[in-house]
Design a protein around this motif. Structure first.
Motif, mmCIF file in Angstrom:
data_model
loop_
_atom_site.group_PDB
_atom_site.id
_atom_site.type_symbol
_atom_site.label_atom_id
_atom_site.label_comp_id
_atom_site.label_asym_id
_atom_site.label_seq_id
_atom_site.Cartn_x
_atom_site.Cartn_y
_atom_site.Cartn_z
ATOM 1 N N ARG A 120 0.840 -1.205 0.000
ATOM 2 C CA ARG A 120 0.000 0.000 0.000
ATOM 3 C C ARG A 120 0.875 1.256 0.000
ATOM 4 N N MET A 127 1.778 6.949 -6.632
ATOM 5 C CA MET A 127 0.753 7.955 -6.921
ATOM 6 C C MET A 127 1.209 9.349 -6.494
ATOM 7 N N LYS A 141 -12.977 11.164 -1.762
ATOM 8 C CA LYS A 141 -11.659 10.988 -2.382
ATOM 9 C C LYS A 141 -10.912 9.821 -1.731
ATOM 10 N N ALA A 144 -12.213 6.752 -3.315
ATOM 11 C CA ALA A 144 -11.695 6.601 -4.679
ATOM 12 C C ALA A 144 -10.246 6.132 -4.653
ATOM 13 N N ILE A 145 -9.437 6.696 -3.775
ATOM 14 C CA ILE A 145 -8.033 6.283 -3.678
ATOM 15 C C ILE A 145 -7.946 4.850 -3.157
ATOM 16 N N GLN A 147 -10.108 2.482 -3.662
ATOM 17 C CA GLN A 147 -10.464 1.602 -4.781
ATOM 18 C C GLN A 147 -9.310 1.507 -5.779
ATOM 19 N N GLU A 148 -8.647 2.622 -6.029
ATOM 20 C CA GLU A 148 -7.495 2.619 -6.947
ATOM 21 C C GLU A 148 -6.377 1.737 -6.396
ATOM 22 N N ILE A 149 -6.133 1.851 -5.092
ATOM 23 C CA ILE A 149 -5.100 1.024 -4.463
ATOM 24 C C ILE A 149 -5.483 -0.447 -4.546
ATOM 25 N N GLN A 151 -7.353 -1.882 -6.775
ATOM 26 C CA GLN A 151 -7.210 -2.320 -8.163
ATOM 27 C C GLN A 151 -5.737 -2.565 -8.502
ATOM 28 N N ARG A 152 -4.863 -1.663 -8.079
ATOM 29 C CA ARG A 152 -3.429 -1.825 -8.352
ATOM 30 C C ARG A 152 -2.870 -3.051 -7.628
ATOM 31 N N ASP A 155 -3.859 -5.983 -9.656
ATOM 32 C CA ASP A 155 -3.035 -6.041 -10.860
ATOM 33 C C ASP A 155 -1.645 -6.585 -10.552
#
Length: 184
Positions: A120, A127, A141, A144-145, A147-149, A151-152, A155
């Protein structure tokens, strides 16, 4: 495994002949110098003149003095090194009293984190955001961050799985190659 930065002093038992490589090396140098001196004396003594014998005696004395001086310097250097090593390793030295450096504190903090926290933090670093900045953001926010974390992370885990699968396929082919090379 973490190792303490503080070392305990060790009292080394005296070594027997043959156990101390530095003493053996110094003894070998001294033996070689004495053998060269003997060979030189024998060669010049065979010439037979009184002048040559006096010259040989002077040279022998000089070489013995030089050999003794070299041996003394080698012994002194080894003694200084041993004292320095014992001083550095002793818990009473000033180096042992120095508090943890920032690098040591950062390392301990990093090692105390779980692998997920480390991942993390690395994603946040990619980012260009710090954890404090995320906490200061509004909840939308932050979500959103988060969720982005997530997803990454997925991946990265998928990429790691693909690499692992590729390596396992490569290692499946290698035993035949290894067996072939071993038979040569």
């Amino acid at each position: 495994m973490l190792v303490s930065a503080k070392q305990q002093s060790m009292i080394l038992p005296p070594k027997r002949p043959g156990e101390d490589p530095t003493a053996d090396a110094a003894g070998g140098l001294q033996s070689a110098a004495l053998q060269a001196l003997r060979d030189n004396v024998q060669a010049q003594a065979s010439q037979g003149s009184a002048q040559a014998q006096a010259s040989i005696a002077r040279q022998a004395t000089q070489q013995v003095n030089a050999t003794t001086a070299i041996s003394d310097k080698v012994d002194e250097a080894f003694a200084k090194t041993r004292v320095q090593l014992q001083t550095v390793a002793s818990p009473t030295s000033d180096a042992a009293k120095v508090p943890d450096s920032t690098a040591m504190a950062d390392f301990k903090e990093y090692m105390s984190k779980t692998p997920e926290e480390r991942l993390r933090d690395s994603i946040l670093e990619e980012m260009g955001i710090t954890q404090e900045e995320v906490e200061a953001m509004p909840p939308e926010k932050q979500l959103a961050i988060g969720q982005e974390i997530a997803q990454r992370m997925q991946d990265k885990m998928a990429m790691a799985q693909v690499e692992k699968d590729q390596q396992s396929r490569a290692t499946d082919k290698e035993p035949a190659t290894d067996m072939f090379l071993a038979s040569l």
